[in-house]
Design a protein around this motif. Structure first.
Motif, PDB file in Angstrom:
ATOM      1  N   MET A   1      31.736  44.462  42.284  1.00 58.87           N
ATOM      2  CA  MET A   1      33.078  45.070  43.054  1.00 58.87           C
ATOM      3  C   MET A   1      33.136  46.352  42.769  1.00 58.87           C
ATOM      4  N   THR A   2      34.336  47.001  43.433  1.00 52.69           N
ATOM      5  CA  THR A   2      34.005  48.636  43.348  1.00 52.69           C
ATOM      6  C   THR A   2      35.546  48.991  42.809  1.00 52.69           C
ATOM      7  N   ASN A   3      35.979  49.888  41.351  1.00 53.14           N
ATOM      8  CA  ASN A   3      37.264  49.998  41.623  1.00 53.14           C
ATOM      9  C   ASN A   3      38.208  50.406  42.518  1.00 53.14           C
ATOM     10  N   GLU A   4      37.185  50.471  44.026  1.00 53.07           N
ATOM     11  CA  GLU A   4      38.843  49.990  45.247  1.00 53.07           C
ATOM     12  C   GLU A   4      38.629  49.746  45.683  1.00 53.07           C
ATOM     13  N   THR A   5      37.942  48.459  44.934  1.00 51.25           N
ATOM     14  CA  THR A   5      38.751  47.246  46.000  1.00 51.25           C
ATOM     15  C   THR A   5      39.233  47.009  44.757  1.00 51.25           C
ATOM     16  N   LEU A   6      39.151  46.764  43.997  1.00 46.37           N
ATOM     17  CA  LEU A   6      40.025  46.436  42.073  1.00 46.37           C
ATOM     18  C   LEU A   6      41.327  46.978  42.285  1.00 46.37           C
ATOM     19  N   HIS A   7      41.781  48.002  42.773  1.00 46.76           N
ATOM     20  CA  HIS A   7      43.079  48.567  42.951  1.00 46.76           C
ATOM     21  C   HIS A   7      43.908  47.674  44.597  1.00 46.76           C
ATOM     22  N   ALA A   8      42.892  47.428  44.648  1.00 47.55           N
ATOM     23  CA  ALA A   8      43.510  46.366  46.236  1.00 47.55           C
ATOM     24  C   ALA A   8      43.913  44.746  45.845  1.00 47.55           C
ATOM     25  N   THR A   9      43.111  44.721  45.122  1.00 47.03           N
ATOM     26  CA  THR A   9      43.139  43.069  44.410  1.00 47.03           C
ATOM     27  C   THR A   9      44.116  42.973  43.509  1.00 47.03           C
ATOM     28  N   SER A  10      44.521  43.617  42.647  1.00 47.96           N
ATOM     29  CA  SER A  10      45.131  43.668  41.385  1.00 47.96           C
ATOM     30  C   SER A  10      46.875  43.513  41.761  1.00 47.96           C
ATOM     31  N   PRO A  11      47.230  42.900  40.098  1.00 48.45           N
ATOM     32  CA  PRO A  11      48.982  42.318  40.439  1.00 48.45           C
ATOM     33  C   PRO A  11      49.670  44.020  40.299  1.00 48.45           C
ATOM     34  N   LYS A  12      50.664  44.556  40.679  1.00 47.91           N
ATOM     35  CA  LYS A  12      51.401  45.271  40.411  1.00 47.91           C
ATOM     36  C   LYS A  12      51.310  46.749  39.521  1.00 47.91           C
ATOM     37  N   GLN A  13      50.034  47.175  40.133  1.00 53.33           N
ATOM     38  CA  GLN A  13      49.865  48.287  38.989  1.00 53.33           C
ATOM     39  C   GLN A  13      50.914  49.315  38.728  1.00 53.33           C
ATOM     40  N   THR A  14      51.273  49.207  37.309  1.00 50.87           N
ATOM     41  CA  THR A  14      52.594  49.511  36.271  1.00 50.87           C
ATOM     42  C   THR A  14      51.345  49.515  35.452  1.00 50.87           C
ATOM     43  N   GLU A  95      36.896  34.260  40.882  1.00 52.79           N
ATOM     44  CA  GLU A  95      37.488  33.725  41.074  1.00 52.79           C
ATOM     45  C   GLU A  95      39.302  33.088  40.889  1.00 52.79           C
ATOM     46  N   MET A  96      39.311  33.414  39.071  1.00 50.29           N
ATOM     47  CA  MET A  96      40.206  33.220  38.619  1.00 50.29           C
ATOM     48  C   MET A  96      40.803  34.480  38.256  1.00 50.29           C
ATOM     49  N   VAL A  97      40.351  35.721  38.151  1.00 55.23           N
ATOM     50  CA  VAL A  97      40.817  36.685  38.491  1.00 55.23           C
ATOM     51  C   VAL A  97      41.496  36.544  39.472  1.00 55.23           C
ATOM     52  N   ASP A 205      35.325  46.911  35.916  1.00 53.74           N
ATOM     53  CA  ASP A 205      35.288  46.887  37.038  1.00 53.74           C
ATOM     54  C   ASP A 205      35.339  45.593  37.712  1.00 53.74           C
ATOM     55  N   ARG A 206      35.276  44.317  37.023  1.00 59.74           N
ATOM     56  CA  ARG A 206      34.961  42.518  37.743  1.00 59.74           C
ATOM     57  C   ARG A 206      36.720  42.689  38.001  1.00 59.74           C
ATOM     58  N   GLY A 207      37.605  43.852  37.388  1.00 58.96           N
ATOM     59  CA  GLY A 207      39.290  43.078  37.205  1.00 58.96           C
ATOM     60  C   GLY A 207      40.071  42.694  36.291  1.00 58.96           C
ATOM     61  N   VAL A 208      39.393  42.694  35.306  1.00 54.57           N
ATOM     62  CA  VAL A 208      40.340  42.441  33.845  1.00 54.57           C
ATOM     63  C   VAL A 208      41.551  44.286  33.858  1.00 54.57           C
ATOM     64  N   ASP A 209      42.472  43.308  32.918  1.00 56.86           N
ATOM     65  CA  ASP A 209      43.922  44.550  33.030  1.00 56.86           C
ATOM     66  C   ASP A 209      43.541  45.553  31.723  1.00 56.86           C
ATOM     67  N   TYR A 264      39.885  54.165  34.256  1.00 57.78           N
ATOM     68  CA  TYR A 264      39.838  53.432  35.559  1.00 57.78           C
ATOM     69  C   TYR A 264      41.939  53.410  35.752  1.00 57.78           C
ATOM     70  N   ASP A 265      42.208  52.990  37.314  1.00 56.98           N
ATOM     71  CA  ASP A 265      43.997  53.202  37.544  1.00 56.98           C
ATOM     72  C   ASP A 265      43.981  52.335  38.275  1.00 56.98           C
ATOM     73  N   PRO A 266      45.683  51.371  37.582  1.00 57.64           N
ATOM     74  CA  PRO A 266      45.999  51.926  36.718  1.00 57.64           C
ATOM     75  C   PRO A 266      44.992  52.136  35.275  1.00 57.64           C
TER      76      PRO A 266
END
Length: 559
Positions: A1-14, A95-97, A205-209, A264-266
């Motif tokens: 999983m890349t940072n680009e996909t992560l940015h697209a799938t993460s919740p509200k990037q505040t 899947e949980m993330v 990288d797996r989407g953990v915030d 990472y962004d954010p």
């Protein structure tokens, strides 16, 4: 999983979502069992994603779900970059993330950096490699005392009771601040530091915030050749130079971590579990260190107006020093649930358990028979304290099951217990299993909807009355109080400030928040009358009427 996909799938990037977030702690093995083996798992969490969304939380914090021999409830980690096969696979984690992110819920995971499991590949390699090996340098090994080296290097005692040094087959000893199965790492070793940076990147990288850092104040050590005695060690000041606790150089570690977080962004967030002196807390909450630190003071307090006001004022001042926001906690996986604590007689300060269990420890030792628990009072006070806490500026941490109003489970048979504190100090410390009993989702079934089989810790019959399904449609239930409060809190949390209002009574606290909000908590038993002209009662922890706050109750007003 890349940072680009992560940015697209993460919740509200505040970037600063964490400052006033409501974070729900999940103890994975006791949340929901999807495969009927009696143990909660990652797919079980996914299956309850809608429940978490409806509750109204902003983030889920997962206690350890990594491969573990469960010597300490998962805090003995054998592999930091994998999922315990009894709890699922990495694909299940992904899947949980995705499911939580799709519902605008962030994901925070526990990192346990002070020690590994004795089953970790590094420690197993250290045992095989023997004295003086490079493998042993990742841990803290010492030769023993006495003519044959069969006496421990020092008479230190572990947090869980018993000696803090354990001898291995070739005669050397290793240091473990916690259970014998949890050898402490040597944080002077570059491989240790680099491996944890790799772990932080792996989960990010797996989407953990964000990350919750277990015993963040214990990582670095400076052990002299001649170790101090236990008495000498305990007499040393905790001023940043103590050999094993709250050393200033631990923040060099966290400065490296912060660079990873900020890449990472954010930026990824972090919160420190740091049991340190008051003036040392801002170091952990500083933006160049972990960025936020747990405040456990409310968790240790009586249901008392003076204590609550002092704690709030002190911790808001501490937060202003670091530029962080405060955190508020009433229950977690290490302490007696607050509905029970508040229902037990108040004991003297010196009688409190250092983890905040207070007289709950004495109650647990009798299997819940003595002292007498007033269930109704404990539940009423818990609701009031929760509404008070949720009205404060800063982030609030909820522990799974508190939204159901759950009490502590005291009467667990000795043969069913799992906490190492029980086994290392029988008859003295009962341990923390009572707050880790699996949740009741349904009123019927072998585990009240937790799973298809008997759960790994026994559930008492009274849990049926607290099941989520029972409370779901009851407007007066604890579950719906939490839902209403979290929905209202979204409007209340505008700026991180409050102003105290003189109540005219020592047992009543009042404070206002920006936007015309006021919170009133009556810690006493006599009704409190206030001028409610122009005020709407948005929510109350107990039935009341405009202009009156009945005893042991909190109301939120909107002017």
């Amino acid at each position: 999983m890349t940072n680009e996909t992560l940015h697209a799938t993460s919740p509200k990037q505040t970037p600063e979502w964490w400052r006033q977030a409501v974070v729900y702690q999940v103890y994975p093995r006791s949340f929901a069992d999807s495969n009927g083996d009696g143990l909660g798992d990652i797919p079980g969490i996914t299956s309850r994603a809608d429940y978490l969304k409806q509750l109204g939380i902003n983030a889920v914090w997962l206690s350890p779900f990594y491969p573990s021999a469960l010597a300490d409830g998962g805090y003995d980690v054998a592999d930091y970059r994998n999922v315990d096969p009894r709890l699922g696979r990495l694909e299940d984690f992904d899947e949980m993330v995705s499911a939580l992110h799709a519902r605008d819920i962030k994901v925070v995971v526990d990192i346990v950096p002070n020690h590994t499991s004795d089953q970790h590949e590094w420690f197993q390699a250290a045992l095989k490699a023997g004295r003086g090996s490079k493998e042993r340098e990742r841990y803290i090994f010492r030769d023993g005392n006495g003519p044959d080296g069969n006496e421990p290097p020092a008479d230190w005692v572990s947090v869980f009771g018993g000696p803090a040094w354990e001898q291995v087959e070739d005669g050397q000893w290793y240091f473990h601040n916690f259970a014998v199965e949890q050898p402490d790492l040597n944080w002077d070793h570059p491989e240790v530091r680099e491996d944890f940076l790799k772990t932080l990147r792996f989960w990010s990288d797996r989407g953990v915030d964000g990350f919750r850092i277990d015993v963040a104040h214990m990582l670095t050590k400076d052990l002299p050749e001649a170790l101090p005695s236990r008495a000498e060690l305990e007499a040393l000041p905790y001023d940043g130079n103590h050999p094993i606790i709250d050393r200033d150089d631990v923040h060099e570690v966290y400065a490296e971590w912060r660079k990873v977080f900020n890449s990472y962004d954010p930026p990824r967030t972090a919160v420190a579990e740091a049991w340190v002196a008051r003036d040392r807390v801002p170091k952990y909450a500083h933006p160049e260190s972990l960025g936020q630190a747990f405040n456990f003071d409310l968790l240790q307090a009586d249901f008392d107006a003076e204590q609550f006001r002092t704690i709030v004022a002190d911790n808001l001042e501490l937060a202003s020093r670091s530029g962080s926001s405060s955190t508020w906690v009433l229950s977690n996986h290490d302490v007696v649930r607050h509905a029970t604590r508040y229902g037990l007689p108040d004991f003297a300060e010196e009688a409190r358990n250092p983890l905040g269990a207070k007289n709950g420890q004495a109650w647990l030792l009798t299997g819940g028979r003595e002292p007498e628990l007033n269930w109704a009072k404990g539940s009423r006070r818990a609701r009031a304290a929760t509404l008070f806490m949720l009205g404060l500026p800063g982030s609030s941490y909820l522990y799974q099951g508190e939204e159901l109003g759950l009490h502590e489970v005291a009467d667990i048979p000795d043969e069913a217990r799992q906490d190492p504190t029980f086994f290392r100090s029988p008859g003295v410390e009962v341990g923390r299993d009572g707050c880790r009993v699996p949740l009741p989702w349904e009123q019927e079934g072998p585990s009240f909807g937790f799973g298809a089989a008997a759960p790994h810790l026994p559930q008492p019959a009274w849990m049926a009355e607290y099941a989520a399904s029972v409370q779901d449609d009851d407007p007066a239930s604890s579950l719906n109080l939490y839902r209403q409060a979290l929905a209202a809190r979204v409007k209340l949390q505008t700026r991180e400030t409050l102003d105290w209002v003189e109540s005219g009574r020592d047992d009543v606290l009042r404070f206002t928040r920006p936007g015309g909000w006021e919170v009133i908590t009556n810690f006493g038993t006599d009704p409190y009358e206030y001028d409610g002209a122009g005020a709407e009662v948005v929510i109350a922890s107990s039935p009341t009427e405009p202009g009156v706050v009945v005893g042991e109750t909190t109301v939120w007003l909107k002017y």
